[in-house]
Each structure stands twice: as structure tokens, then as C-alpha cells.
Scaffold this motif. Structure first.
Motif, PDB file in Angstrom:
ATOM      1  N   THR A  87       0.785   3.268 -10.876  1.00 55.13           N
ATOM      2  CA  THR A  87       1.452   4.020  -9.818  1.00 55.13           C
ATOM      3  C   THR A  87       0.641   3.918  -8.530  1.00 55.13           C
ATOM      4  N   SER A  88       1.236   4.348  -7.420  1.00 53.04           N
ATOM      5  CA  SER A  88       0.511   4.377  -6.152  1.00 53.04           C
ATOM      6  C   SER A  88       1.153   5.403  -5.228  1.00 53.04           C
ATOM      7  N   GLU A  89       0.385   5.822  -4.232  1.00 58.26           N
ATOM      8  CA  GLU A  89       0.875   6.769  -3.232  1.00 58.26           C
ATOM      9  C   GLU A  89       0.361   6.357  -1.853  1.00 58.26           C
ATOM     10  N   ILE A  90       1.215   6.460  -0.851  1.00 58.30           N
ATOM     11  CA  ILE A  90       0.776   6.302   0.531  1.00 58.30           C
ATOM     12  C   ILE A  90       0.270   7.669   1.003  1.00 58.30           C
ATOM     13  N   LYS A  91      -0.991   7.730   1.346  1.00 55.21           N
ATOM     14  CA  LYS A  91      -1.578   8.991   1.790  1.00 55.21           C
ATOM     15  C   LYS A  91      -1.405   9.207   3.292  1.00 55.21           C
ATOM     16  N   GLU A  92      -1.359   8.126   4.051  1.00 55.48           N
ATOM     17  CA  GLU A  92      -1.187   8.224   5.505  1.00 55.48           C
ATOM     18  C   GLU A  92      -0.657   6.899   6.026  1.00 55.48           C
ATOM     19  N   MET A  93       0.381   6.968   6.878  1.00 53.16           N
ATOM     20  CA  MET A  93       0.858   5.788   7.599  1.00 53.16           C
ATOM     21  C   MET A  93       0.307   5.880   9.014  1.00 53.16           C
ATOM     22  N   TYR A  94      -0.611   4.989   9.356  1.00 55.30           N
ATOM     23  CA  TYR A  94      -1.185   4.995  10.691  1.00 55.30           C
ATOM     24  C   TYR A  94      -0.245   4.324  11.685  1.00 55.30           C
ATOM     25  N   SER A  95       0.470   3.326  11.218  1.00 53.79           N
ATOM     26  CA  SER A  95       1.519   2.648  11.975  1.00 53.79           C
ATOM     27  C   SER A  95       2.412   1.983  10.946  1.00 53.79           C
ATOM     28  N   ARG A  96       3.428   1.281  11.390  1.00 50.63           N
ATOM     29  CA  ARG A  96       4.310   0.607  10.433  1.00 50.63           C
ATOM     30  C   ARG A  96       3.557  -0.441   9.620  1.00 50.63           C
ATOM     31  N   SER A  97       2.443  -0.940  10.136  1.00 51.24           N
ATOM     32  CA  SER A  97       1.728  -2.020   9.456  1.00 51.24           C
ATOM     33  C   SER A  97       0.385  -1.594   8.852  1.00 51.24           C
ATOM     34  N   GLU A  98      -0.021  -0.313   9.024  1.00 51.71           N
ATOM     35  CA  GLU A  98      -1.326   0.145   8.548  1.00 51.71           C
ATOM     36  C   GLU A  98      -1.171   1.428   7.742  1.00 51.71           C
ATOM     37  N   SER A  99      -1.892   1.500   6.634  1.00 50.22           N
ATOM     38  CA  SER A  99      -1.779   2.710   5.824  1.00 50.22           C
ATOM     39  C   SER A  99      -3.059   2.974   5.042  1.00 50.22           C
ATOM     40  N   LEU A 100      -3.154   4.202   4.550  1.00 49.31           N
ATOM     41  CA  LEU A 100      -4.165   4.621   3.593  1.00 49.31           C
ATOM     42  C   LEU A 100      -3.422   4.870   2.288  1.00 49.31           C
ATOM     43  N   PHE A 101      -3.935   4.319   1.170  1.00 53.32           N
ATOM     44  CA  PHE A 101      -3.193   4.443  -0.082  1.00 53.32           C
ATOM     45  C   PHE A 101      -4.113   4.764  -1.248  1.00 53.32           C
ATOM     46  N   TRP A 102      -3.496   5.235  -2.312  1.00 53.40           N
ATOM     47  CA  TRP A 102      -4.160   5.399  -3.606  1.00 53.40           C
ATOM     48  C   TRP A 102      -3.323   4.678  -4.645  1.00 53.40           C
ATOM     49  N   SER A 103      -3.967   3.945  -5.534  1.00 51.48           N
ATOM     50  CA  SER A 103      -3.226   3.286  -6.602  1.00 51.48           C
ATOM     51  C   SER A 103      -3.994   3.388  -7.909  1.00 51.48           C
ATOM     52  N   LYS A 104      -3.258   3.262  -8.998  1.00 52.35           N
ATOM     53  CA  LYS A 104      -3.848   3.383 -10.333  1.00 52.35           C
ATOM     54  C   LYS A 104      -3.415   2.184 -11.169  1.00 52.35           C
ATOM     55  N   LEU A 105      -4.389   1.602 -11.878  1.00 52.56           N
ATOM     56  CA  LEU A 105      -4.144   0.437 -12.719  1.00 52.56           C
ATOM     57  C   LEU A 105      -4.320   0.814 -14.182  1.00 52.56           C
ATOM     58  N   ARG A 106      -3.450   0.302 -15.022  1.00 53.51           N
ATOM     59  CA  ARG A 106      -3.545   0.555 -16.454  1.00 53.51           C
ATOM     60  C   ARG A 106      -4.699  -0.239 -17.064  1.00 53.51           C
ATOM     61  N   ALA A 107      -5.182   0.262 -18.205  1.00 54.28           N
ATOM     62  CA  ALA A 107      -6.198  -0.454 -18.973  1.00 54.28           C
ATOM     63  C   ALA A 107      -6.006  -0.102 -20.445  1.00 54.28           C
ATOM     64  N   PRO A 108      -6.263  -1.041 -21.342  1.00 55.52           N
ATOM     65  CA  PRO A 108      -6.080  -0.754 -22.771  1.00 55.52           C
ATOM     66  C   PRO A 108      -7.188   0.155 -23.294  1.00 55.52           C
ATOM     67  N   TRP A 109      -6.842   1.043 -24.228  1.00 56.35           N
ATOM     68  CA  TRP A 109      -7.838   1.910 -24.856  1.00 56.35           C
ATOM     69  C   TRP A 109      -8.892   1.032 -25.516  1.00 56.35           C
ATOM     70  N   PRO A 110     -10.190   1.370 -25.428  1.00 53.57           N
ATOM     71  CA  PRO A 110     -10.761   2.624 -24.910  1.00 53.57           C
ATOM     72  C   PRO A 110     -11.230   2.511 -23.453  1.00 53.57           C
ATOM     73  N   VAL A 111     -10.767   1.524 -22.717  1.00 52.13           N
ATOM     74  CA  VAL A 111     -11.170   1.362 -21.323  1.00 52.13           C
ATOM     75  C   VAL A 111     -10.436   2.385 -20.457  1.00 52.13           C
ATOM     76  N   TYR A 112     -11.166   3.077 -19.593  1.00 49.57           N
ATOM     77  CA  TYR A 112     -10.544   4.036 -18.689  1.00 49.57           C
ATOM     78  C   TYR A 112      -9.678   3.307 -17.651  1.00 49.57           C
ATOM     79  N   PRO A 113      -8.550   3.889 -17.276  1.00 48.05           N
ATOM     80  CA  PRO A 113      -7.788   3.306 -16.173  1.00 48.05           C
ATOM     81  C   PRO A 113      -8.609   3.315 -14.890  1.00 48.05           C
ATOM     82  N   ARG A 114      -8.322   2.361 -14.022  1.00 48.41           N
ATOM     83  CA  ARG A 114      -9.013   2.264 -12.735  1.00 48.41           C
ATOM     84  C   ARG A 114      -8.106   2.749 -11.619  1.00 48.41           C
ATOM     85  N   ASP A 115      -8.707   3.387 -10.626  1.00 52.73           N
ATOM     86  CA  ASP A 115      -7.937   3.739  -9.445  1.00 52.73           C
ATOM     87  C   ASP A 115      -8.648   3.216  -8.201  1.00 52.73           C
ATOM     88  N   ILE A 116      -7.894   3.151  -7.117  1.00 54.13           N
ATOM     89  CA  ILE A 116      -8.398   2.562  -5.868  1.00 54.13           C
ATOM     90  C   ILE A 116      -7.994   3.448  -4.704  1.00 54.13           C
TER      91      ILE A 116
END
Length: 295
Positions: A87-116
């Protein structure tokens, strides 16, 4: 209105790096060709983490570089072509071409998922679209319990119109941090560049979601759900917004719903020379939500 981007320097440096990395194959080591995608990797003196690259070609000019980039970056599309994306979320749109985001990547057990936590920047011209992402630290994207915060050194798409079609280049260098089994890490390095082919396959099969081609209002957020084919967009300020949508995605035409602007905003739908829908909403005045769905 443009909001000052505190991560503009990081974004510009990442864009320059993406262009430098994608401009030549010098220094890249060819790995293999798989499913129509040429895979490469390289390392440099700045980091022991490999940079991986995938390249493929989309034959013909049915789609533009920007439309391919829309498939590559919209989370609703990515959920279909990337099984490691959560999943991901846009936290802030600075302009139509620039943004701040959060995203999450899946991982197989027992590896923790990663986020960015990252910043994104896109640069669009008639014949090319570059989209780049890089990690940043921002109080608006705090660390998430149950995830390991990865460091996205650089990741991006360079999508270029050629004489015969569209050339797609995808480049990523990511430090997944924490404990990662060697076998899983090697699998990631082999699979990630194949995203170039996955994007090409998606657009050939499904077309593309509504893609903004002009916006004079303040663009806030957008969302697309592949299963329902519902696209929604939030804007503010005054002006108009225009999209192109694929008749492959919406074969029975589209329905446009508008909430806000005092009921004064209006929509029109026309066909372009490729029989795609051109959707225009005018009279935007204040917070407005536009939804585009199958008719």
C-alpha cells in the motif's frame, strides 16, 4: 498554488542520478533477458548495494510515455502488476509533479515488511516521462510499528517514445535494512527489474487509468481502484482539470461525478484521435472531488 517542497534538493539530485544512470549502458553488467526484459546490475564506490535495471520495449504508439508512467506509478495499478507492493499514501502534494509519500512492501514470513518515507518527482515532455523516488526523513511520515524502514537510495522510470514504440527503463537501488536472508535478497535483485515488463503487460491488457494532462486548479490527491475501475481526484482553488482515459479500460464510456464547487463545476467528455476519452471539468471553485467510473 505551489507549496514549498522541503525535499526539493533531494528530489532534483535523484532525478539527475536517474538520468545519468539510464543514459548509457557503460559500467552496467548484463545479467540475462527474461520475459522480454533485459536485466542489468552494477555497483559503485558510494555503496556496496547493487543498482538493478530492467529495460523493455512496448511496440507501437497506442500509448504515450505519460500514460505508461501512470500505470507504473498509480498504486491501484501497481497492486495488480507488482505482487511485492502492499500500500502507499500521499502525505503531501507540493505541486502536481512533487510529493511526499509513504509506501509499504510485502515480505515473506519471518521477514518484516519494509516501508519507505520518500519524495517523488516527475518530469514530463511530449516524448519522455521521468519519475524518480528517493528516501527522506520527514516528521509527517513517522516510523510504523511492525515495519523496517528501508532506504530508497534511488528508484525511477525513464519512459521514452521511439520510432517504433515506447522504451521503458526501470532502475532501483534500495537498502532494505535489518535482517534479510541472502536467498530473499537475491530474489529481490532478480525480480525487481522485471517490473518494466509487468507494466508493459498491464497496459497492453487493461489500458491505463485516467491520466491528468492539464490542471490549473490545485491538485491534492488521486486514487484508482483497478477492480471497480473507479478513479477519484481531490482538487482545490479555482480553474479546470483535464484527463485522458483509455477506452480499453472503459470500453462502455465513462461517468463523471462532481462534489463541491457549489454545484457549478461542469464536465464534458470527448474522444481523441485514438478513441480515448478526454474528460474536462471546468468551473472548479474550492474543495472539489471528481469521480470517474464505468458508465
Amino acid at each position: 498554488m505551489t507549496i514549498v517542497n522541503p525535499h526539493a534538493e533531494t528530489a532534483q539530485k535523484a532525478l539527475a542520478l536517474l538520468k545519468e544512470l539510464s543514459s548509457t549502458l557503460d559500467g552496467w553488467e548484463f545479467s540475462e533477458e527474461k520475459d522480454g526484459v533485459k536485466l542489468y546490475h552494477k555497483t559503485d564506490d558510494s555503496s556496496p548495494i547493487a543498482i538493478v535495471r530492467g529495460e523493455t520495449d512496448l511496440e507501437g504508439h497506442e500509448f504515450t510515455a505519460q500514460q505508461v508512467a501512470s500505470v507504473a506509478t498509480l498504486p491501484g495499478c501497481r497492486k495488480i502488476w507488482d505482487d511485492k507492493f502492499d500500500t502507499s499514501e500521499i502525505k503531501e502534494m507540493y505541486s502536481r509533479s512533487e510529493s511526499l509519500f509513504w509506501s509499504k512492501l510485502r515480505a515473506p514470513w519471518p521477514v518484516y515488511p519494509r516501508d519507505i518515507a520518500g519524495t517523488s518527482l516527475r518530469e514530463i515532455s511530449d516524448n519522455e516521462c521521468c519519475v524518480v523516488m528517493a528516501s527522506v526523513e520527514d516528521e509527517n511520515v513517522p516510523e510504523v510499528s511492525g515495519c523496517v524502514r528501508a532506504n530508497l537510495i534511488v528508484s525511477g522510470w525513464r519512459i521514452t517514445k521511439t520510432d517504433s514504440g515506447i522504451h521503458i527503463t526501470y532502475i532501483t537501488q534500495i537498502d532494505l535494512a535489518g535482517y534479510i536472508p541472502t536467498s530473499f535478497l537475491k530474489n529481490i535483485e532478480q525480480q525487481v527489474p522485471l517490473c518494466a515488463g509487468a507494466v508493459a503487460n498491464y497496459i497492453k491488457e487493461h489500458g491505463f487509468a485516467p491520466t491528468t494532462i492539464n490542471c490549473t486548479a490545485q491538485f491534492k490527491t488521486e486514487n484508482f481502484e483497478h477492480d471497480t475501475k473507479e478513479y477519484s481526484c481531490n482538487v482545490d482553488g479555482t480553474g479546470e482539470i483535464k484527463w485522458v482515459s483509455s477506452t480499453k479500460m472503459y470500453p462502455n464510456d465513462v461517468k463523471v461525478s462532481i462534489i463541491g464547487s457549489g454545484g457549478n463545476a461542469q464536465s464534458t467528455v470527448e474522444l481523441d484521435d485514438k478513441k480515448n476519452q478526454i474528460i474536462t471539468v471546468t468551473g472548479i471553485n474550492g474543495p472539489t472531488t471528481i469521480r470517474i467510473t464505468c458508465k
